[in-house]
Design an enzyme around this catalytic site. Sequence first.
Site, PDB file in Angstrom:
ATOM      1  N   ASP A  16       0.844  -1.201   0.000  1.00  0.00           N
ATOM      2  CA  ASP A  16       0.000   0.000   0.000  1.00  0.00           C
ATOM      3  C   ASP A  16       0.877   1.247   0.000  1.00  0.00           C
ATOM      4  O   ASP A  16       0.573   2.249  -0.647  1.00  0.00           O
ATOM      5  CB  ASP A  16      -0.898  -0.021   1.245  1.00  0.00           C
ATOM      6  N   HIS A 207      -8.187  -1.506   8.494  1.00  0.00           N
ATOM      7  CA  HIS A 207      -7.152  -0.983   7.586  1.00  0.00           C
ATOM      8  C   HIS A 207      -7.438   0.515   7.474  1.00  0.00           C
ATOM      9  O   HIS A 207      -8.290   0.946   6.696  1.00  0.00           O
ATOM     10  CB  HIS A 207      -7.305  -1.698   6.241  1.00  0.00           C
ATOM     11  N   HIS A 209      -6.595   4.340   6.850  1.00  0.00           N
ATOM     12  CA  HIS A 209      -5.755   5.407   6.290  1.00  0.00           C
ATOM     13  C   HIS A 209      -5.926   6.642   7.173  1.00  0.00           C
ATOM     14  O   HIS A 209      -6.975   6.858   7.773  1.00  0.00           O
ATOM     15  CB  HIS A 209      -6.148   5.682   4.831  1.00  0.00           C
ATOM     16  N   CYS A 240      -4.132   4.952  -2.279  1.00  0.00           N
ATOM     17  CA  CYS A 240      -4.583   4.131  -3.398  1.00  0.00           C
ATOM     18  C   CYS A 240      -4.606   4.996  -4.648  1.00  0.00           C
ATOM     19  O   CYS A 240      -5.221   6.066  -4.653  1.00  0.00           O
ATOM     20  CB  CYS A 240      -5.968   3.569  -3.091  1.00  0.00           C
ATOM     21  N   ASN A 249      -1.513   5.018   5.328  1.00  0.00           N
ATOM     22  CA  ASN A 249      -2.138   4.288   6.443  1.00  0.00           C
ATOM     23  C   ASN A 249      -1.613   4.841   7.755  1.00  0.00           C
ATOM     24  O   ASN A 249      -0.590   5.520   7.786  1.00  0.00           O
ATOM     25  CB  ASN A 249      -1.750   2.809   6.391  1.00  0.00           C
TER      26      ASN A 249
HETATM   27  P1  HMG Z   1      -9.069  -5.472 -16.549  1.00  0.00           P
HETATM   28  O1  HMG Z   1      -8.552  -4.443 -17.478  1.00  0.00           O
HETATM   29  O2  HMG Z   1     -10.536  -5.505 -16.321  1.00  0.00           O
HETATM   30  O3  HMG Z   1      -8.654  -6.950 -16.925  1.00  0.00           O
HETATM   31  O4  HMG Z   1      -8.261  -5.329 -15.212  1.00  0.00           O
HETATM   32  P2  HMG Z   1      -8.516  -7.641 -18.278  1.00  0.00           P
HETATM   33  O5  HMG Z   1      -8.731  -9.080 -17.968  1.00  0.00           O
HETATM   34  O6  HMG Z   1      -9.350  -6.969 -19.320  1.00  0.00           O
HETATM   35  O7  HMG Z   1      -6.971  -7.404 -18.633  1.00  0.00           O
HETATM   36  C1  HMG Z   1      -6.445  -6.155 -19.038  1.00  0.00           C
HETATM   37  C2  HMG Z   1      -4.932  -6.300 -19.132  1.00  0.00           C
HETATM   38  O8  HMG Z   1      -4.385  -6.536 -17.845  1.00  0.00           O
HETATM   39  C3  HMG Z   1      -4.524  -7.476 -19.999  1.00  0.00           C
HETATM   40  O9  HMG Z   1      -3.277  -7.146 -20.604  1.00  0.00           O
HETATM   41  C4  HMG Z   1      -4.262  -8.551 -18.968  1.00  0.00           C
HETATM   42  O10 HMG Z   1      -3.352  -9.512 -19.422  1.00  0.00           O
HETATM   43  C5  HMG Z   1      -3.676  -7.764 -17.832  1.00  0.00           C
HETATM   44  P3  HMG Z   1      -3.223  -6.767 -22.181  1.00  0.00           P
HETATM   45  O11 HMG Z   1      -3.830  -7.934 -22.866  1.00  0.00           O
HETATM   46  O12 HMG Z   1      -4.046  -5.507 -22.298  1.00  0.00           O
HETATM   47  O13 HMG Z   1      -1.765  -6.563 -22.412  1.00  0.00           O
HETATM   48  N1  HMG Z   1      -3.893  -8.393 -16.527  1.00  0.00           N
HETATM   49  C6  HMG Z   1      -2.929  -8.689 -15.654  1.00  0.00           C
HETATM   50  N2  HMG Z   1      -1.587  -8.517 -15.721  1.00  0.00           N
HETATM   51  C7  HMG Z   1      -0.883  -8.930 -14.653  1.00  0.00           C
HETATM   52  N3  HMG Z   1      -1.439  -9.450 -13.552  1.00  0.00           N
HETATM   53  C8  HMG Z   1      -2.752  -9.623 -13.462  1.00  0.00           C
HETATM   54  C9  HMG Z   1      -3.551  -9.236 -14.547  1.00  0.00           C
HETATM   55  N4  HMG Z   1      -4.879  -9.268 -14.774  1.00  0.00           N
HETATM   56  C10 HMG Z   1      -5.070  -8.759 -15.997  1.00  0.00           C
HETATM   57  N5  HMG Z   1      -3.294 -10.131 -12.353  1.00  0.00           N
HETATM   58  C11 HMG Z   1      -7.535  -5.716 -13.018  1.00  0.00           C
HETATM   59  C12 HMG Z   1      -8.651  -5.898 -14.019  1.00  0.00           C
HETATM   60  C13 HMG Z   1      -8.145  -5.900 -11.636  1.00  0.00           C
HETATM   61  C14 HMG Z   1      -6.477  -6.752 -13.261  1.00  0.00           C
HETATM   62  C15 HMG Z   1      -6.919  -4.302 -13.150  1.00  0.00           C
HETATM   63  O14 HMG Z   1      -7.950  -3.349 -13.114  1.00  0.00           O
HETATM   64  C16 HMG Z   1      -5.912  -4.010 -12.094  1.00  0.00           C
HETATM   65  O15 HMG Z   1      -4.838  -4.588 -12.079  1.00  0.00           O
HETATM   66  N6  HMG Z   1      -6.220  -3.055 -11.198  1.00  0.00           N
HETATM   67  C17 HMG Z   1      -5.305  -2.657 -10.137  1.00  0.00           C
HETATM   68  C18 HMG Z   1      -6.083  -2.483  -8.901  1.00  0.00           C
HETATM   69  C19 HMG Z   1      -5.146  -2.161  -7.739  1.00  0.00           C
HETATM   70  O16 HMG Z   1      -4.060  -2.701  -7.638  1.00  0.00           O
HETATM   71  N7  HMG Z   1      -5.613  -1.247  -6.867  1.00  0.00           N
HETATM   72  C20 HMG Z   1      -4.849  -0.894  -5.681  1.00  0.00           C
HETATM   73  C21 HMG Z   1      -4.912  -1.959  -4.641  1.00  0.00           C
HETATM   74  S1  HMG Z   1      -6.450  -1.973  -3.750  1.00  0.00           S
HETATM   75  C22 HMG Z   1      -6.169  -0.831  -2.477  1.00  0.00           C
HETATM   76  O17 HMG Z   1      -5.173  -0.154  -2.470  1.00  0.00           O
HETATM   77  C23 HMG Z   1      -7.153  -0.765  -1.353  1.00  0.00           C
HETATM   78  C24 HMG Z   1      -6.645  -1.470  -0.087  1.00  0.00           C
HETATM   79  O18 HMG Z   1      -5.426  -0.912   0.343  1.00  0.00           O
HETATM   80  C25 HMG Z   1      -7.683  -1.326   1.036  1.00  0.00           C
HETATM   81  C26 HMG Z   1      -8.135   0.117   1.255  1.00  0.00           C
HETATM   82  O19 HMG Z   1      -7.284   0.980   1.507  1.00  0.00           O
HETATM   83  O20 HMG Z   1      -9.338   0.331   1.185  1.00  0.00           O
HETATM   84  C27 HMG Z   1      -6.440  -2.963  -0.331  1.00  0.00           C
HETATM   85 MG    MG Z   2      -5.169   0.839   1.571  1.00  0.00          MG
END
Ligand code: HMG
Ligand code: MG
Length: 309
Positions: A16, A207, A209, A240, A249
């Site tokens: 994070d 969790h 922030h 995020c 956080n």
């Molecule tokens: P998408 O665009 O809907 O997925 O993404 P897709 O299936 O259409 O794939 C699009 C492209 O991503 C493709 O590549 C896939 O191969 C690739 P292309 O064909 O265009 O070259 N892809 C991946 N590559 C590597 N690893 C993977 C993967 N999946 C697809 N796993 C997806 C959907 C969720 C993957 C995308 O939107 C994404 O990666 N989002 C990132 C979200 C993220 O990391 N957010 C931050 C973390 S959450 C947070 O911080 C909150 C938390 O801290 C709690 C809080 O504070 O509340 C946890």
């Molecule tokens: Mg977070």
Amino acid sequence: MTLPERIDIVEVGPRDGLQNESSTVPTSTKVELVERLARTGLRTVEATSFVNPRAVPQLADAAEVMTRTERIDDVSYPVLTPNLRGYDAAVAAGATSVAVFAAASESFSQRNVRASIAESIERFAPIVERAAEDGVHVRGYVSTVWGCPFEGPIAPGAVHDVVRRLADLGIGDVSLGDTIGVAVPSEIEPVVGPLLEFDADLRVALHLHDTRGTALANAWEGMRLGITTFDASVGGLGGCPFAPGATGNVATEDLVWMCHRAGISTGVDLDALVDVAQWITHEIGRPVSGHVARTRLWPWTELDQPLVP
Ligand code: HMG
Ligand code: MG
């Protein structure tokens, strides 16, 4: 008032904390961060995310971070996996604990994972199934629990619904995210209270922030209600990329300091942790945003001892 004798901290700084960094952090620095944190006594260090590298370029080296990190027995190194593709890559890199992430707000879910809440949870089912076969632990996050940057306030019922759906999949560890740091202590019980009652097997973590400075107060309220697992980020790093205005956080060292002074153990060596906070913030060119690492520039430490012998 009953407070826990001990809490468990899930250190989320390497994930994070770094996912939102604008500067490029070398892989070697990330590896050193994970290794140093594990040596402070923290039992869980969330290491990175196996997400689309175009969505979160800062963590594009996830596999390398996992394979290069020298691990310590008894420390868990979970990673974020939004889908089966991420899960497979994580396990191939040696992960034995993963976290899936959903949201309580539809707008945030769309921006974060490009899917509705229901669609995102559907992606978790095969992960949970595969994880059960592989002996991999699965944690579930729920974001925007106390407020969404796009929709505003979130009804506790919406959170309970998402938690139930995660629990129905067999996810017993759920972390409730105050993604943009808007919660105040009076809002913790209405969300957490019913969850602690509806399923005895559910373990709820917070969790928090610290965007508006209420994270420690919220953590204290959580402890008062019986929660014993808290996520925190060394040096107060974090945010995020898909939640405008989100900042770090609660700083791990602030949480540890408050707990130790209140007689609640954490298993963490505060001095070692402060060293890591000062080192990593210097490495990435940021001021320490927690309080304790700044006051530690003073030589007096006796005030860090518990008040109650
Ligand atoms: P998408 O665009 O809907 O997925 O993404 P897709 O299936 O259409 O794939 C699009 C492209 O991503 C493709 O590549 C896939 O191969 C690739 P292309 O064909 O265009 O070259 N892809 C991946 N590559 C590597 N690893 C993977 C993967 N999946 C697809 N796993 C997806 C959907 C969720 C993957 C995308 O939107 C994404 O990666 N989002 C990132 C979200 C993220 O990391 N957010 C931050 C973390 S959450 C947070 O911080 C909150 C938390 O801290 C709690 C809080 O504070 O509340 C946890
Ligand atoms: Mg977070």
